[in-house]
Design an enzyme around this catalytic site. Structure first.
Site, PDB file in Angstrom:
ATOM      1  N   GLU A   8       1.027  -1.182   0.113  1.00 25.51           N
ATOM      2  CA  GLU A   8      -0.016   0.021   0.059  1.00 25.51           C
ATOM      3  C   GLU A   8       0.785   1.157  -0.001  1.00 25.51           C
ATOM      4  O   GLU A   8       0.394   2.186   0.813  1.00 25.51           O
ATOM      5  CB  GLU A   8      -1.050  -0.097   1.063  1.00 25.51           C
TER       6      GLU A   8
ATOM      7  N   ASN B 148       2.119  -5.274  -3.078  1.00 22.49           N
ATOM      8  CA  ASN B 148       0.631  -5.369  -2.945  1.00 22.49           C
ATOM      9  C   ASN B 148      -0.199  -4.021  -2.566  1.00 22.49           C
ATOM     10  O   ASN B 148       0.479  -3.310  -1.721  1.00 22.49           O
ATOM     11  CB  ASN B 148       0.554  -6.312  -1.646  1.00 22.49           C
TER      12      ASN B 148
ATOM     13  N   HIS C  70     -10.493  -5.911  -2.409  1.00 19.81           N
ATOM     14  CA  HIS C  70     -11.456  -5.888  -1.430  1.00 19.81           C
ATOM     15  C   HIS C  70     -12.840  -4.981  -2.413  1.00 19.81           C
ATOM     16  O   HIS C  70     -12.835  -3.849  -2.687  1.00 19.81           O
ATOM     17  CB  HIS C  70     -11.172  -4.810  -0.325  1.00 19.81           C
TER      18      HIS C  70
ATOM     19  N   GLU D 237      -6.334 -10.387  -1.249  1.00 23.45           N
ATOM     20  CA  GLU D 237      -7.278 -10.202  -0.055  1.00 23.45           C
ATOM     21  C   GLU D 237      -8.546 -10.136  -0.541  1.00 23.45           C
ATOM     22  O   GLU D 237      -9.369  -9.366   0.166  1.00 23.45           O
ATOM     23  CB  GLU D 237      -6.726  -8.868   0.685  1.00 23.45           C
TER      24      GLU D 237
ATOM     25  N   ASP E  61     -12.039 -10.113  -0.604  1.00 24.88           N
ATOM     26  CA  ASP E  61     -13.500 -10.179  -0.157  1.00 24.88           C
ATOM     27  C   ASP E  61     -14.656  -9.323  -0.835  1.00 24.88           C
ATOM     28  O   ASP E  61     -14.193  -8.251  -1.351  1.00 24.88           O
ATOM     29  CB  ASP E  61     -13.400  -9.873   1.424  1.00 24.88           C
TER      30      ASP E  61
HETATM   31  O1  G3I Z   1      -5.132  -8.163  18.858  1.00 18.98           O
HETATM   32  C1  G3I Z   1      -5.373  -7.157  19.367  1.00 18.98           C
HETATM   33  C2  G3I Z   1      -6.295  -7.124  20.638  1.00 18.98           C
HETATM   34  O2  G3I Z   1      -5.254  -7.674  21.862  1.00 18.98           O
HETATM   35  C3  G3I Z   1      -6.886  -5.936  21.336  1.00 18.98           C
HETATM   36  O3  G3I Z   1      -7.412  -6.135  22.336  1.00 18.98           O
HETATM   37  C4  G3I Z   1      -7.797  -5.199  19.996  1.00 18.98           C
HETATM   38  C5  G3I Z   1      -8.165  -3.825  20.473  1.00 18.98           C
HETATM   39  O4  G3I Z   1      -8.212  -2.902  19.433  1.00 18.98           O
HETATM   40  O5  G3I Z   1      -6.804  -5.193  18.965  1.00 18.98           O
HETATM   41  C6  G3I Z   1      -6.411  -6.164  18.393  1.00 18.98           C
HETATM   42  O6  G3I Z   1      -5.766  -5.906  17.302  1.00 18.98           O
HETATM   43  C7  G3I Z   1      -6.392  -5.612  16.099  1.00 18.98           C
HETATM   44  C8  G3I Z   1      -6.047  -6.834  15.287  1.00 18.98           C
HETATM   45  O7  G3I Z   1      -6.597  -6.301  13.788  1.00 18.98           O
HETATM   46  C9  G3I Z   1      -6.534  -8.039  15.441  1.00 18.98           C
HETATM   47  O8  G3I Z   1      -8.011  -8.174  15.480  1.00 18.98           O
HETATM   48  C10 G3I Z   1      -6.022  -4.314  15.822  1.00 18.98           C
HETATM   49  O9  G3I Z   1      -6.421  -3.345  16.681  1.00 18.98           O
HETATM   50  C11 G3I Z   1      -6.435  -3.986  14.351  1.00 18.98           C
HETATM   51  O10 G3I Z   1      -6.034  -2.805  13.798  1.00 18.98           O
HETATM   52  C12 G3I Z   1      -6.357  -5.178  13.253  1.00 18.98           C
HETATM   53  O11 G3I Z   1      -6.838  -4.830  12.169  1.00 18.98           O
HETATM   54  C13 G3I Z   1      -6.312  -5.504  11.119  1.00 18.98           C
HETATM   55  C14 G3I Z   1      -5.856  -4.445  10.163  1.00 18.98           C
HETATM   56  O12 G3I Z   1      -5.382  -5.019   8.783  1.00 18.98           O
HETATM   57  C15 G3I Z   1      -4.829  -3.629  10.617  1.00 18.98           C
HETATM   58  O13 G3I Z   1      -3.634  -3.984  10.730  1.00 18.98           O
HETATM   59  C16 G3I Z   1      -7.323  -6.416  10.674  1.00 18.98           C
HETATM   60  O14 G3I Z   1      -7.590  -7.374  11.461  1.00 18.98           O
HETATM   61  C17 G3I Z   1      -6.762  -7.018   9.129  1.00 18.98           C
HETATM   62  O15 G3I Z   1      -7.753  -7.686   8.576  1.00 18.98           O
HETATM   63  C18 G3I Z   1      -6.179  -5.809   8.038  1.00 18.98           C
HETATM   64  O16 G3I Z   1      -5.691  -6.427   7.092  1.00 18.98           O
HETATM   65  C19 G3I Z   1      -5.655  -5.369   6.145  1.00 18.98           C
HETATM   66  C20 G3I Z   1      -4.155  -5.939   5.372  1.00 18.98           C
HETATM   67  O17 G3I Z   1      -3.202  -6.102   6.175  1.00 18.98           O
HETATM   68  C21 G3I Z   1      -3.751  -4.882   4.280  1.00 18.98           C
HETATM   69  N1  G3I Z   1      -4.831  -4.702   3.507  1.00 18.98           N
HETATM   70  C22 G3I Z   1      -6.132  -4.327   3.788  1.00 18.98           C
HETATM   71  C23 G3I Z   1      -6.523  -5.207   5.111  1.00 18.98           C
HETATM   72  C24 G3I Z   1      -7.815  -4.628   5.586  1.00 18.98           C
HETATM   73  O18 G3I Z   1      -7.727  -3.656   6.207  1.00 18.98           O
END
Ligand code: G3I
Length: 300
Positions: free
Chosen positions: A127, A169, A205, A232, A234
């Site tokens: 990105e 990516n 997406h 990715e 969906d």
């Molecule tokens: O694991 C912690 C947990 O311990 C905590 O209590 C909670 C509170 O906010 O957060 C949890 O972490 C979160 C994590 O997902 C796991 O659920 C993060 O806050 C959250 O920011 C994170 O979001 C991820 C996001 O990327 C940011 O990294 C999404 O799961 C994930 O699906 C998303 O994936 C991205 C790709 O990497 C890149 N392309 C876009 C895609 C969608 O946004």
């Protein structure tokens, strides 16, 4: 074939899912994963904040759980992602200039070396291009270290793991538009100058449909001499099943489209809360979109 993975394999491709280490103890989740998919991506566990929470101290426990689950079952692993402007550890966010550049390249080297030989494809850079009509780079702390940060990352990744395919990516790059053309021009330049790059990931997406020039976009990247991967996928909306079939058929129609990854297993696992964009419902049942993809993989 009777599953996504076996059907894709019959077409010389993989069919993967993004997974979370914390869900591997859920037998419904793992049952679907092991039955249907032959590739995985760590949804969060290989990101910079997860793997290097403090500078120079690497943490691979959750990523290893995913890699071990996959490799012990013969699944491929896509590595995601070595460098990204999001999900950086706090210590990296507070660096700039040559200190940040050196830390970033060291991160690429260390993580790619640790997983050498185990990763099918790495998202080396994620990105890095801006949204909108300009077609240029996104402003970020990494970009401010110099425009050559992306090629430096790819060179470091190649040196660390010569067997992994190295991918760029991004999202909103699924059709032919200013952003995807900016990436196209970068890949063309890298190929011309011998910067190592092997693949381009289109995140995909989507809502209701793929862009009408989706297949043409895959093909124009392939024609540069790189693989393309749908990384990715969906899709939300009432035309979900039809759009999933169209994406699958487009990949099968492009020889260098080597695989498809969906960004989660069940709707309840999706980052798109409430949008139900995946192939299995919250109970793990196959949706119409699942059948649509399976039929498309099998030539229907
Ligand atoms: O694991 C912690 C947990 O311990 C905590 O209590 C909670 C509170 O906010 O957060 C949890 O972490 C979160 C994590 O997902 C796991 O659920 C993060 O806050 C959250 O920011 C994170 O979001 C991820 C996001 O990327 C940011 O990294 C999404 O799961 C994930 O699906 C998303 O994936 C991205 C790709 O990497 C890149 N392309 C876009 C895609 C969608 O946004």
């Amino acid at each position: 074939g009777t599953t996504l993975g076996t059907s894709a394999a019959e077409k010389g491709r993989y069919f993967g899912a993004a997974i979370a280490a914390g869900k591997l103890g859920d037998s419904v989740y793992t049952g679907i994963l092991d039955r249907e998919f032959n590739s995985v991506t760590a949804e969060n566990e290989m990101k910079w904040d997860a793997t290097e929470p403090s500078q120079g101290r690497f943490s691979y426990g959750n990523a290893d759980r995913i890699v071990n689950h996959a490799r012990s079952r013969g699944m491929l692993v896509r590595g995601h992602a070595l460098l990204w402007h999001q999900q950086q550890p706090g210590w990296a966010q507070s660096l700039s200039g040559s200190a940040l550049r050196n830390a970033a390249i060291n991160h690429v080297t260390q993580v790619a070396t640790y997983y050498r030989g185990k990763i099918h494809s790495w998202d080396v850079v994620n990105e890095a291009f801006a949204d909108g009509g300009g077609g240029g780079r996104r402003d970020s702390n990494l970009q401010r270290t110099g425009n050559d940060w992306i090629e430096a990352a790819f060179r470091a990744a190649r040196a660390a793991d010569p067997g992994a395919k190295l991918c760029y990516n991004d999202y909103n790059t699924d059709g032919i538009n200013a952003k995807s053309t900016g990436i196209y021009n970068m890949v063309r330049d890298f190929k011309a100058r011998g910067v190592p790059i092997d693949c381009v990931g289109l995140q995909s997406h989507l809502t209701n449909s793929a862009p009408s020039d989706y297949q043409a976009n895959l093909q124009r990247f392939a024609d540069l001499g790189v693989d393309v991967q749908i990384t990715e996928l969906d899709i939300s909306g009432s035309n979900q099943a039809g759009a999933y079939a169209a994406v699958t058929r487009a990949c099968l129609a492009v020889a260098r489209c080597t695989g498809i990854t969906v960004w989660g297993i069940r709707d309840t696992d999706s980052w798109r809360t409430g949008q139900n964009p995946l192939l299995f419902d919250g109970n793990g049942n196959k949706k119409a979109a699942y059948t649509s993809v399976l039929n498309a993989l099998n030539g229907g």
